[in-house]
Scaffold this motif. Structure first.
Motif, short mmCIF file in Angstrom:
data_model
loop_
_atom_site.label_atom_id
_atom_site.label_comp_id
_atom_site.label_asym_id
_atom_site.label_seq_id
_atom_site.Cartn_x
_atom_site.Cartn_y
_atom_site.Cartn_z
N ASP A 129 -34.91 -24.84 15.97
CA ASP A 129 -34.78 -26.28 16.21
C ASP A 129 -36.08 -27.01 15.94
O ASP A 129 -36.09 -28.11 15.37
CB ASP A 129 -34.34 -26.54 17.66
CG ASP A 129 -32.86 -26.23 17.88
OD1 ASP A 129 -32.14 -26.06 16.88
OD2 ASP A 129 -32.45 -26.14 19.05
N ARG A 132 -36.61 -27.14 12.21
CA ARG A 132 -35.71 -28.13 11.62
C ARG A 132 -36.21 -29.55 11.88
O ARG A 132 -36.11 -30.42 11.00
CB ARG A 132 -34.30 -27.96 12.19
CG ARG A 132 -33.28 -28.92 11.59
CD ARG A 132 -31.90 -28.73 12.16
NE ARG A 132 -31.30 -27.45 11.74
CZ ARG A 132 -31.07 -26.43 12.54
NH1 ARG A 132 -31.39 -26.52 13.83
NH2 ARG A 132 -30.53 -25.32 12.08
N THR A 133 -36.73 -29.80 13.07
CA THR A 133 -37.25 -31.13 13.41
C THR A 133 -38.35 -31.55 12.44
O THR A 133 -38.34 -32.67 11.91
CB THR A 133 -37.79 -31.13 14.85
OG1 THR A 133 -36.72 -30.94 15.76
CG2 THR A 133 -38.49 -32.45 15.17
N SER A 136 -37.03 -32.09 8.77
CA SER A 136 -36.36 -33.37 8.61
C SER A 136 -37.37 -34.51 8.51
O SER A 136 -37.24 -35.40 7.66
CB SER A 136 -35.41 -33.61 9.80
OG SER A 136 -34.80 -34.88 9.71
N TYR A 137 -38.36 -34.49 9.37
CA TYR A 137 -39.37 -35.55 9.38
C TYR A 137 -40.18 -35.55 8.09
O TYR A 137 -40.37 -36.59 7.44
CB TYR A 137 -40.30 -35.39 10.58
CG TYR A 137 -41.31 -36.52 10.71
CD1 TYR A 137 -40.95 -37.73 11.31
CD2 TYR A 137 -42.60 -36.38 10.23
CE1 TYR A 137 -41.87 -38.77 11.42
CE2 TYR A 137 -43.53 -37.41 10.32
CZ TYR A 137 -43.15 -38.60 10.92
OH TYR A 137 -44.05 -39.62 11.03
N VAL A 151 -44.84 -30.69 17.02
CA VAL A 151 -43.87 -30.33 18.05
C VAL A 151 -44.63 -29.70 19.20
O VAL A 151 -45.37 -28.73 19.01
CB VAL A 151 -42.80 -29.35 17.52
CG1 VAL A 151 -41.83 -28.98 18.65
CG2 VAL A 151 -42.04 -29.96 16.35
N PHE A 264 -42.93 -34.76 18.79
CA PHE A 264 -41.62 -34.21 19.09
C PHE A 264 -41.78 -33.10 20.13
O PHE A 264 -42.89 -32.60 20.35
CB PHE A 264 -40.98 -33.63 17.82
CG PHE A 264 -40.68 -34.65 16.76
CD1 PHE A 264 -39.56 -35.46 16.86
CD2 PHE A 264 -41.51 -34.80 15.65
CE1 PHE A 264 -39.26 -36.40 15.87
CE2 PHE A 264 -41.24 -35.74 14.67
CZ PHE A 264 -40.10 -36.54 14.78
N SER A 266 -40.02 -29.45 22.15
CA SER A 266 -39.10 -28.33 22.09
C SER A 266 -38.99 -27.69 23.46
O SER A 266 -40.00 -27.53 24.16
CB SER A 266 -39.58 -27.28 21.09
OG SER A 266 -38.76 -26.12 21.14
#
Length: 302
Positions: A129, A132-133, A136-137, A151, A264, A266
């Motif tokens: 996850d 992936r974050t 995407s960014y 993150v 971000f 997690s």
């Protein structure tokens, strides 16, 4: 433009007692780095770049790289003691064994990084996850953007029962990183989490946000890192232990008003290869994820 995954894999593994970045932990002797590359490809990264030491090249290729490179766009560069140093600085640092740290490592890859990039350690498991974050960014970022990202993890989810850990404790403001303070020795003591800084002990709650070196940068970050490195090496060329640390240089981006770092988070629980005792824990965690179907038993096509 697909982002690049940059892997810091040139560490000495002094606490682990070996080349932990290529130690097998999967059912078919895969390394933690196999799973990082697998997640990166699955989440939209276009390629992976490893930073390694020349002396581990043969083992690195045989035990990890050649397998990954058959399935993913991969290359590696070297971090050496002499990289980025002047002749005078090389003389001043004669006899030093310890690598120059994570900022130095990142700068060693500057010439091969052509897109926004994420940075990870070689001995930490981050979870898909989080990967992936950042994918995407970074995929939507202008290559030269100064709006970077990271993150963060909950400190209590990143502790080792085998010994102390080093973590950058973060403060966050308006969804962005405000500061990082490197805590080089955090450990359990009679059920409490203790941090030692400059000989002073401080009790932490375990709920603090910490950096695990999971950053995402635009190419503009290299200029700041180089300024930080030049200042660092001018002061520390003769020091046998000082390291130029990525969280400190990243924090300087914010402190100097040269960009932002979106924060971000997690909820993943960390596991990693810091101490020899950690290997069995990591193997068990990987086996559990395979049993749950999170990873296939055979990770890569031969």
């Amino acid at each position: 433009m697909k982002p690049t995954l940059l892997v810091l894999a040139a560490g000495m593994g002094s606490r682990y007692g070996g080349v932990k970045q290529i130690d097998g932990v999967g059912l078919h002797d895969e390394c933690l780095l196999d799973y990082a590359a697998y997640d990166a490809k699955k989440c939209g990264f276009g390629n992976v770049v490893y930073i390694i030491r020349k002396d581990i090249e043969k083992d690195f290729r045989e035990r990890l790289f050649d397998r990954v490179a058959r399935n993913f766009d991969a290359q590696y560069v070297f971090q050496s003691h002499e990289s980025l140093l002047s002749e005078e600085q090389i003389k001043q640092s004669e006899g030093r064994v310890k690598p120059w740290g994570t900022v130095h490592a990142v700068l060693c890859a500057r010439d091969v990084i052509k897109s926004p990039f994420a940075v990870i350690n070689s001995d930490d498991y981050y979870g898909r996850d989080a990967i992936r974050t950042l994918a995407s960014y970074l995929s939507g970022m202008d290559p030269d953007s100064s709006e970077h990202a990271m993150v963060g993890y909950v400190l209590g989810n990143t502790m080792s029962k085998s010994g102390s850990v080093s973590r950058g404790v973060c403060t966050v403001k308006d969804g962005c990183l405000d500061s990082i303070v490197e805590n080089l020795k955090i450990y359990y003591d009679e059920g409490k989490i203790i941090s030692e800084i400059d000989g002073q002990k401080k009790v932490l709650t375990g709920k603090e946000w910490v950096s695990m070196n999971l950053f995402g940068f635009g190419l503009s970050a290299f200029d700041r890192f180089y300024k930080y490195w030049e200042s660092f090496i001018a002061q520390n060329a003769a020091d046998k232990k000082a390291e130029a640390l990525l969280p400190v240089a990243a924090s300087d981006i914010v402190k100097n008003g040269e960009g932002t770092i979106k924060f971000f988070t997690s909820a993943e629980s960390w596991f990693g290869m810091t101490y020899p005792e950690d290997r069995d824990i990591v193997k068990a965690e990987v086996a559990k994820k395979i049993k749950e179907g999170y990873y296939p038993e055979q990770l890569w096509k031969k």
